[in-house]
Write a protein that holds these residues in place. Structure first.
Motif, PDB file in Angstrom:
ATOM      1  N   TYR A  88     -45.178  10.832 -34.592  1.00 35.34           N
ATOM      2  CA  TYR A  88     -45.724  11.266 -33.303  1.00 35.34           C
ATOM      3  C   TYR A  88     -44.977  12.478 -32.754  1.00 35.34           C
ATOM      4  O   TYR A  88     -44.626  12.533 -31.575  1.00 35.34           O
ATOM      5  CB  TYR A  88     -45.668  10.116 -32.301  1.00 35.34           C
ATOM      6  N   ALA A  89     -44.744  13.461 -33.582  1.00 36.34           N
ATOM      7  CA  ALA A  89     -44.025  14.676 -33.173  1.00 36.34           C
ATOM      8  C   ALA A  89     -44.696  15.379 -31.991  1.00 36.34           C
ATOM      9  O   ALA A  89     -43.998  15.824 -31.065  1.00 36.34           O
ATOM     10  CB  ALA A  89     -43.873  15.612 -34.353  1.00 36.34           C
ATOM     11  N   PRO A  90     -46.048  15.500 -31.937  1.00 39.01           N
ATOM     12  CA  PRO A  90     -46.656  16.155 -30.775  1.00 39.01           C
ATOM     13  C   PRO A  90     -46.350  15.446 -29.457  1.00 39.01           C
ATOM     14  O   PRO A  90     -46.182  16.086 -28.420  1.00 39.01           O
ATOM     15  CB  PRO A  90     -48.160  16.093 -31.072  1.00 39.01           C
ATOM     16  N   LEU A  91     -46.245  14.133 -29.512  1.00 37.49           N
ATOM     17  CA  LEU A  91     -45.910  13.367 -28.314  1.00 37.49           C
ATOM     18  C   LEU A  91     -44.502  13.718 -27.843  1.00 37.49           C
ATOM     19  O   LEU A  91     -44.258  13.877 -26.644  1.00 37.49           O
ATOM     20  CB  LEU A  91     -46.018  11.873 -28.606  1.00 37.49           C
ATOM     21  N   PHE A  92     -43.593  13.897 -28.798  1.00 40.17           N
ATOM     22  CA  PHE A  92     -42.232  14.277 -28.450  1.00 40.17           C
ATOM     23  C   PHE A  92     -42.170  15.705 -27.920  1.00 40.17           C
ATOM     24  O   PHE A  92     -41.343  16.010 -27.064  1.00 40.17           O
ATOM     25  CB  PHE A  92     -41.294  14.125 -29.655  1.00 40.17           C
ATOM     26  N   GLU A  93     -43.037  16.576 -28.423  1.00 42.66           N
ATOM     27  CA  GLU A  93     -43.051  17.951 -27.925  1.00 42.66           C
ATOM     28  C   GLU A  93     -43.488  17.988 -26.465  1.00 42.66           C
ATOM     29  O   GLU A  93     -42.962  18.765 -25.668  1.00 42.66           O
ATOM     30  CB  GLU A  93     -43.984  18.802 -28.776  1.00 42.66           C
ATOM     31  N   GLN A  94     -44.434  17.145 -26.110  1.00 36.36           N
ATOM     32  CA  GLN A  94     -44.950  17.146 -24.736  1.00 36.36           C
ATOM     33  C   GLN A  94     -44.037  16.391 -23.771  1.00 36.36           C
ATOM     34  O   GLN A  94     -43.772  16.859 -22.672  1.00 36.36           O
ATOM     35  CB  GLN A  94     -46.348  16.535 -24.709  1.00 36.36           C
ATOM     36  N   TYR A  95     -43.555  15.217 -24.176  1.00 35.30           N
ATOM     37  CA  TYR A  95     -42.760  14.365 -23.286  1.00 35.30           C
ATOM     38  C   TYR A  95     -41.342  14.150 -23.797  1.00 35.30           C
ATOM     39  O   TYR A  95     -40.699  13.161 -23.436  1.00 35.30           O
ATOM     40  CB  TYR A  95     -43.434  12.990 -23.142  1.00 35.30           C
ATOM     41  N   GLY A  96     -40.853  15.043 -24.621  1.00 40.96           N
ATOM     42  CA  GLY A  96     -39.588  14.849 -25.312  1.00 40.96           C
ATOM     43  C   GLY A  96     -38.408  14.516 -24.427  1.00 40.96           C
ATOM     44  O   GLY A  96     -37.692  13.544 -24.672  1.00 40.96           O
ATOM     45  N   VAL A  97     -38.181  15.302 -23.374  1.00 43.77           N
ATOM     46  CA  VAL A  97     -36.998  15.103 -22.541  1.00 43.77           C
ATOM     47  C   VAL A  97     -37.066  13.751 -21.820  1.00 43.77           C
ATOM     48  O   VAL A  97     -36.099  12.983 -21.835  1.00 43.77           O
ATOM     49  CB  VAL A  97     -36.849  16.258 -21.519  1.00 43.77           C
ATOM     50  N   SER A  98     -38.216  13.451 -21.231  1.00 45.25           N
ATOM     51  CA  SER A  98     -38.322  12.179 -20.506  1.00 45.25           C
ATOM     52  C   SER A  98     -38.276  10.989 -21.465  1.00 45.25           C
ATOM     53  O   SER A  98     -37.688   9.951 -21.142  1.00 45.25           O
ATOM     54  CB  SER A  98     -39.582  12.137 -19.652  1.00 45.25           C
ATOM     55  N   LEU A  99     -38.876  11.130 -22.644  1.00 43.65           N
ATOM     56  CA  LEU A  99     -38.802  10.052 -23.631  1.00 43.65           C
ATOM     57  C   LEU A  99     -37.373   9.828 -24.097  1.00 43.65           C
ATOM     58  O   LEU A  99     -36.911   8.683 -24.179  1.00 43.65           O
ATOM     59  CB  LEU A  99     -39.684  10.368 -24.840  1.00 43.65           C
ATOM     60  N   MET A 100     -36.668  10.902 -24.411  1.00 42.20           N
ATOM     61  CA  MET A 100     -35.290  10.767 -24.875  1.00 42.20           C
ATOM     62  C   MET A 100     -34.395  10.179 -23.785  1.00 42.20           C
ATOM     63  O   MET A 100     -33.558   9.324 -24.054  1.00 42.20           O
ATOM     64  CB  MET A 100     -34.737  12.117 -25.347  1.00 42.20           C
ATOM     65  N   LEU A 101     -34.594  10.634 -22.568  1.00 42.22           N
ATOM     66  CA  LEU A 101     -33.814  10.093 -21.457  1.00 42.22           C
ATOM     67  C   LEU A 101     -34.085   8.600 -21.290  1.00 42.22           C
ATOM     68  O   LEU A 101     -33.163   7.798 -21.122  1.00 42.22           O
ATOM     69  CB  LEU A 101     -34.147  10.853 -20.168  1.00 42.22           C
ATOM     70  N   THR A 102     -35.362   8.213 -21.375  1.00 36.68           N
ATOM     71  CA  THR A 102     -35.723   6.801 -21.263  1.00 36.68           C
ATOM     72  C   THR A 102     -35.129   5.991 -22.402  1.00 36.68           C
ATOM     73  O   THR A 102     -34.591   4.898 -22.178  1.00 36.68           O
ATOM     74  CB  THR A 102     -37.256   6.647 -21.263  1.00 36.68           C
ATOM     75  N   LEU A 103     -35.220   6.512 -23.623  1.00 27.20           N
ATOM     76  CA  LEU A 103     -34.656   5.806 -24.776  1.00 27.20           C
ATOM     77  C   LEU A 103     -33.138   5.652 -24.658  1.00 27.20           C
ATOM     78  O   LEU A 103     -32.589   4.571 -24.914  1.00 27.20           O
ATOM     79  CB  LEU A 103     -35.006   6.524 -26.071  1.00 27.20           C
ATOM     80  N   VAL A 104     -32.461   6.707 -24.260  1.00 25.75           N
ATOM     81  CA  VAL A 104     -31.002   6.653 -24.151  1.00 25.75           C
ATOM     82  C   VAL A 104     -30.588   5.703 -23.022  1.00 25.75           C
ATOM     83  O   VAL A 104     -29.710   4.845 -23.210  1.00 25.75           O
ATOM     84  CB  VAL A 104     -30.406   8.067 -23.933  1.00 25.75           C
ATOM     85  N   LEU A 105     -31.226   5.821 -21.866  1.00 25.75           N
ATOM     86  CA  LEU A 105     -30.878   4.938 -20.750  1.00 25.75           C
ATOM     87  C   LEU A 105     -31.230   3.479 -21.059  1.00 25.75           C
ATOM     88  O   LEU A 105     -30.465   2.564 -20.749  1.00 25.75           O
ATOM     89  CB  LEU A 105     -31.574   5.390 -19.467  1.00 25.75           C
ATOM     90  N   GLY A 106     -32.380   3.269 -21.681  1.00 19.65           N
ATOM     91  CA  GLY A 106     -32.771   1.907 -22.037  1.00 19.65           C
ATOM     92  C   GLY A 106     -31.821   1.287 -23.045  1.00 19.65           C
ATOM     93  O   GLY A 106     -31.379   0.145 -22.879  1.00 19.65           O
ATOM     94  N   SER A 107     -31.490   2.047 -24.091  1.00 18.74           N
ATOM     95  CA  SER A 107     -30.566   1.529 -25.109  1.00 18.74           C
ATOM     96  C   SER A 107     -29.182   1.278 -24.526  1.00 18.74           C
ATOM     97  O   SER A 107     -28.556   0.253 -24.811  1.00 18.74           O
ATOM     98  CB  SER A 107     -30.454   2.518 -26.267  1.00 18.74           C
ATOM     99  N   THR A 108     -28.711   2.201 -23.700  1.00 20.74           N
ATOM    100  CA  THR A 108     -27.403   2.024 -23.071  1.00 20.74           C
ATOM    101  C   THR A 108     -27.394   0.794 -22.175  1.00 20.74           C
ATOM    102  O   THR A 108     -26.440   0.010 -22.191  1.00 20.74           O
ATOM    103  CB  THR A 108     -27.034   3.283 -22.260  1.00 20.74           C
ATOM    104  N   SER A 109     -28.460   0.605 -21.416  1.00 19.62           N
ATOM    105  CA  SER A 109     -28.552  -0.573 -20.540  1.00 19.62           C
ATOM    106  C   SER A 109     -28.527  -1.865 -21.350  1.00 19.62           C
ATOM    107  O   SER A 109     -27.813  -2.806 -21.002  1.00 19.62           O
ATOM    108  CB  SER A 109     -29.834  -0.530 -19.706  1.00 19.62           C
ATOM    109  N   VAL A 110     -29.294  -1.892 -22.411  1.00 22.55           N
ATOM    110  CA  VAL A 110     -29.327  -3.099 -23.253  1.00 22.55           C
ATOM    111  C   VAL A 110     -27.952  -3.368 -23.841  1.00 22.55           C
ATOM    112  O   VAL A 110     -27.469  -4.511 -23.832  1.00 22.55           O
ATOM    113  CB  VAL A 110     -30.385  -2.958 -24.367  1.00 22.55           C
ATOM    114  N   LEU A 111     -27.291  -2.339 -24.352  1.00 22.65           N
ATOM    115  CA  LEU A 111     -25.962  -2.528 -24.937  1.00 22.65           C
ATOM    116  C   LEU A 111     -24.949  -3.002 -23.898  1.00 22.65           C
ATOM    117  O   LEU A 111     -24.155  -3.920 -24.159  1.00 22.65           O
ATOM    118  CB  LEU A 111     -25.478  -1.232 -25.585  1.00 22.65           C
ATOM    119  N   LEU A 112     -24.962  -2.404 -22.711  1.00 20.43           N
ATOM    120  CA  LEU A 112     -24.013  -2.800 -21.671  1.00 20.43           C
ATOM    121  C   LEU A 112     -24.264  -4.220 -21.190  1.00 20.43           C
ATOM    122  O   LEU A 112     -23.326  -5.006 -21.031  1.00 20.43           O
ATOM    123  CB  LEU A 112     -24.085  -1.819 -20.494  1.00 20.43           C
ATOM    124  N   ILE A 113     -25.516  -4.558 -20.966  1.00 21.46           N
ATOM    125  CA  ILE A 113     -25.835  -5.911 -20.500  1.00 21.46           C
ATOM    126  C   ILE A 113     -25.509  -6.936 -21.577  1.00 21.46           C
ATOM    127  O   ILE A 113     -24.943  -7.995 -21.290  1.00 21.46           O
ATOM    128  CB  ILE A 113     -27.312  -6.000 -20.056  1.00 21.46           C
TER     129      ILE A 113
END
Length: 146
Positions: A88-113
């Motif tokens: 889904y590369a086109p999806l990342f081109e359009q929403y890349g920054v918000s997707l990456m931020l969501t993935l990083v924050l979500g993963s970090t939250s799961v790991l911390l909790i």
């Protein structure tokens, strides 16, 4: 010869315990579908497993080796989503920054909790085991009639 028998025994134990955990997961999925629960089946399954372990209906030794193997091989379960995300590369081109931020924050939250919960469980177990050691001689002396 002895080592190969032990490794076969351990392999069989891992397969049996992972199968039991899968059975619990499938049962949870069936319950969620049967009762149209708004809760994910993984949460229901973990709750059911927690109840079984807490009530000692399922001794920890019946799932410990399989759970340890699953946790050790957890990275394998993340490879398919990574490969799928490349599709889904086109999806990342359009929403890349918000997707990456969501993935990083979500993963970090799961790991911390998860780390916080595991830390609390280990502290609880240490206190519980310490209390057992403190009260064990008292209980033994009552039984012995001292």
């Amino acid at each position: 010869m002895n080592d190969s028998i032990l490794s076969l025994k351990r392999l069989f134990q891992v397969l049996l315990q992972v199968s039991l955990l899968c059975l619990i997961a499938l049962s949870a999925q069936w319950l969620v579908e049967l009762f149209s629960l708004p809760i994910p089946s993984s949460v229901v399954g973990l709750g059911g497993l927690l109840c079984l372990l807490a009530l000692n209906w399922l001794p920890e030794r019946f799932v410990a080796v399989g759970a340890a193997w699953l946790l050790g091989e957890l990275l394998l379960f993340f490879i398919p989503p990574v490969i799928a995300s490349l599709h889904y590369a086109p999806l990342f081109e359009q929403y890349g920054v918000s997707l990456m931020l969501t993935l990083v924050l979500g993963s970090t939250s799961v790991l911390l909790i998860t780390g916080f919960v595991i830390d609390r469980v280990f502290r609880f177990e240490r206190r519980h085991n310490r209390a057992k050691r403190v009260f064990a001689p008292i209980e033994h002396s009552k039984v012995a009639g001292h």
